[in-house]
Scaffold this active site. Structure first.
Site, mmCIF file in Angstrom:
data_model
loop_
_atom_site.group_PDB
_atom_site.id
_atom_site.type_symbol
_atom_site.label_atom_id
_atom_site.label_comp_id
_atom_site.label_asym_id
_atom_site.label_seq_id
_atom_site.Cartn_x
_atom_site.Cartn_y
_atom_site.Cartn_z
ATOM 1 N N TYR A 1 -6.221 86.620 107.741
ATOM 2 C CA TYR A 1 -6.776 85.798 108.976
ATOM 3 C C TYR A 1 -7.499 84.439 108.162
ATOM 4 O O TYR A 1 -8.596 84.862 107.560
ATOM 5 C CB TYR A 1 -7.758 86.476 109.985
ATOM 6 C CG TYR A 1 -8.061 85.596 110.953
ATOM 7 C CD1 TYR A 1 -7.275 85.209 111.876
ATOM 8 C CD2 TYR A 1 -9.467 84.975 111.091
ATOM 9 C CE1 TYR A 1 -7.565 84.192 113.135
ATOM 10 C CE2 TYR A 1 -9.932 84.242 112.115
ATOM 11 C CZ TYR A 1 -8.920 83.928 113.016
ATOM 12 O OH TYR A 1 -9.373 82.819 114.025
ATOM 13 N N HIS B 1 -6.079 80.722 114.050
ATOM 14 C CA HIS B 1 -6.275 79.956 115.657
ATOM 15 C C HIS B 1 -6.350 78.441 115.186
ATOM 16 O O HIS B 1 -7.104 78.126 114.319
ATOM 17 C CB HIS B 1 -7.255 80.562 116.281
ATOM 18 C CG HIS B 1 -7.042 82.196 116.830
ATOM 19 N ND1 HIS B 1 -7.684 83.155 116.035
ATOM 20 C CD2 HIS B 1 -6.009 82.458 117.587
ATOM 21 C CE1 HIS B 1 -7.292 84.132 116.671
ATOM 22 N NE2 HIS B 1 -6.239 83.811 117.530
ATOM 23 N N ILE C 1 -1.421 71.727 113.249
ATOM 24 C CA ILE C 1 -0.160 72.399 113.623
ATOM 25 C C ILE C 1 0.974 72.066 112.917
ATOM 26 O O ILE C 1 1.669 72.795 112.360
ATOM 27 C CB ILE C 1 -0.034 72.106 115.319
ATOM 28 C CG1 ILE C 1 -1.330 72.904 116.058
ATOM 29 C CG2 ILE C 1 1.164 72.948 115.911
ATOM 30 C CD1 ILE C 1 -1.312 72.585 117.561
ATOM 31 N N TYR D 1 0.598 73.589 109.173
ATOM 32 C CA TYR D 1 0.942 75.071 109.287
ATOM 33 C C TYR D 1 2.642 75.136 109.465
ATOM 34 O O TYR D 1 3.244 75.932 108.914
ATOM 35 C CB TYR D 1 0.192 75.746 110.158
ATOM 36 C CG TYR D 1 -1.182 75.871 109.534
ATOM 37 C CD1 TYR D 1 -1.474 76.837 108.269
ATOM 38 C CD2 TYR D 1 -2.430 75.342 110.092
ATOM 39 C CE1 TYR D 1 -2.597 76.949 107.836
ATOM 40 C CE2 TYR D 1 -3.677 75.656 109.577
ATOM 41 C CZ TYR D 1 -3.787 76.433 108.638
ATOM 42 O OH TYR D 1 -4.851 76.486 108.038
ATOM 43 N N LYS E 1 5.084 72.592 107.056
ATOM 44 C CA LYS E 1 5.105 72.674 105.912
ATOM 45 C C LYS E 1 5.104 74.152 105.152
ATOM 46 O O LYS E 1 5.588 74.366 104.218
ATOM 47 C CB LYS E 1 3.675 72.371 105.204
ATOM 48 C CG LYS E 1 3.658 70.821 105.019
ATOM 49 C CD LYS E 1 2.461 70.174 104.248
ATOM 50 C CE LYS E 1 2.655 69.867 102.916
ATOM 51 N NZ LYS E 1 2.583 68.468 102.594
#
Ligand code: ACO
Length: 188
Positions: A99, A144, A153, A156, A159
């Site tokens: 996480y 999150h 956003i 992640y 890419k």
């Protein structure tokens, strides 16, 4: 490539944890609880929690932890309350996830691949140690992100191939919009 700034990584410990507070203060609109700083200090080595150094200076940091795969994604409230009251049931009980608690690069250094180097180094750590006791049950990497954080956003999903999960409403208490997406990527 000219825009790349190649960074070095260094571990975060009790001697330099104040630096992490500074990075987080500069990068995030939310405050992190002491339990987050304790998690980071307690993490072993620099596999999951690390500073990025350029020219001897801290320019960013990534902090991740291992937790149960189905740790509740419901409205946990900001300050990223960390609870250890996981009561996951069923067959997925043993599965875990990495996480990503925080990923921040100081504004002046953004767009120069430092964020990508930090995430890649966490993924590399997983690849290189996936059979170690610490990581052998890890099947996913998750985070999150506030729904309005288009840069992160895109970063992640485009890419690194993360998928966008459902919107979790009112995840954050003190920022607007208070909603987040869960982003995740299967690791095996
Ligand atoms: N300039 C140029 N590109 C940018 C910029 C910018 N200021 N910001 C984001 N990008 C995009 C581009 O699409 C670029 O992709 P490309 O390489 O294909 O052109 C990519 O993101 C940049 O990649 P990096 O240079 O590796 O990323 P960077 O070092 O800028 O770090 C990060 C990205 C960590 C999201 C940074 O913008 C940041 O610290 N933001 C504030 C904190 C934050 O939102 N963190 C993520 C929240 S989620 C969480 O922490 C779990």
């Amino acid at each position: 490539m000219g825009r790349d700034l190649k960074v070095e990584f260094g571990r975060i410990n009790e001697d330099n944890i104040e630096q992490l507070r500074k990075v987080n203060l500069a990068c995030f609109p939310v405050q992190y609880q002491e339990s987050y700083y304790k998690d980071v200090q307690d993490s072993k080595g620099d596999g999951l929690c690390k500073f990025a150094y350029w020219n001897g200076f801290v320019v960013g940091a990534a902090c991740a932890r291992i937790e149960p795969l189905n740790k509740d994604d419901k409205n946990k409230g900001t300050d990223k309350d960390k609870t250890n009251d996981d009561n996951d049931n069923g067959a997925d009980n043993k599965k875990q996830r990495i996480y990503i608690m925080t990923l921040g690069v100081l504004a002046a250094y953004r767009g120069r691949t430092i964020g990508a180097q930090l995430i890649q180094s966490i993924l590399d750590h997983f690849e290189n140690h996936m059979m170690d006791p610490e990581l052998k049950n890890v099947v996913e990497i998750t985070l999150h992100v506030q729904i309005s954080n288009d840069d992160a956003i895109k970063f992640y999903t485009e890419k690194f191939g993360f998928e966008k999960g459902d919107i979790i409403e009112n995840y954050y208490r003190r920022i607007d919009p208070p909603h987040c997406y869960k982003l995740f990527k299967k690791l095996r």
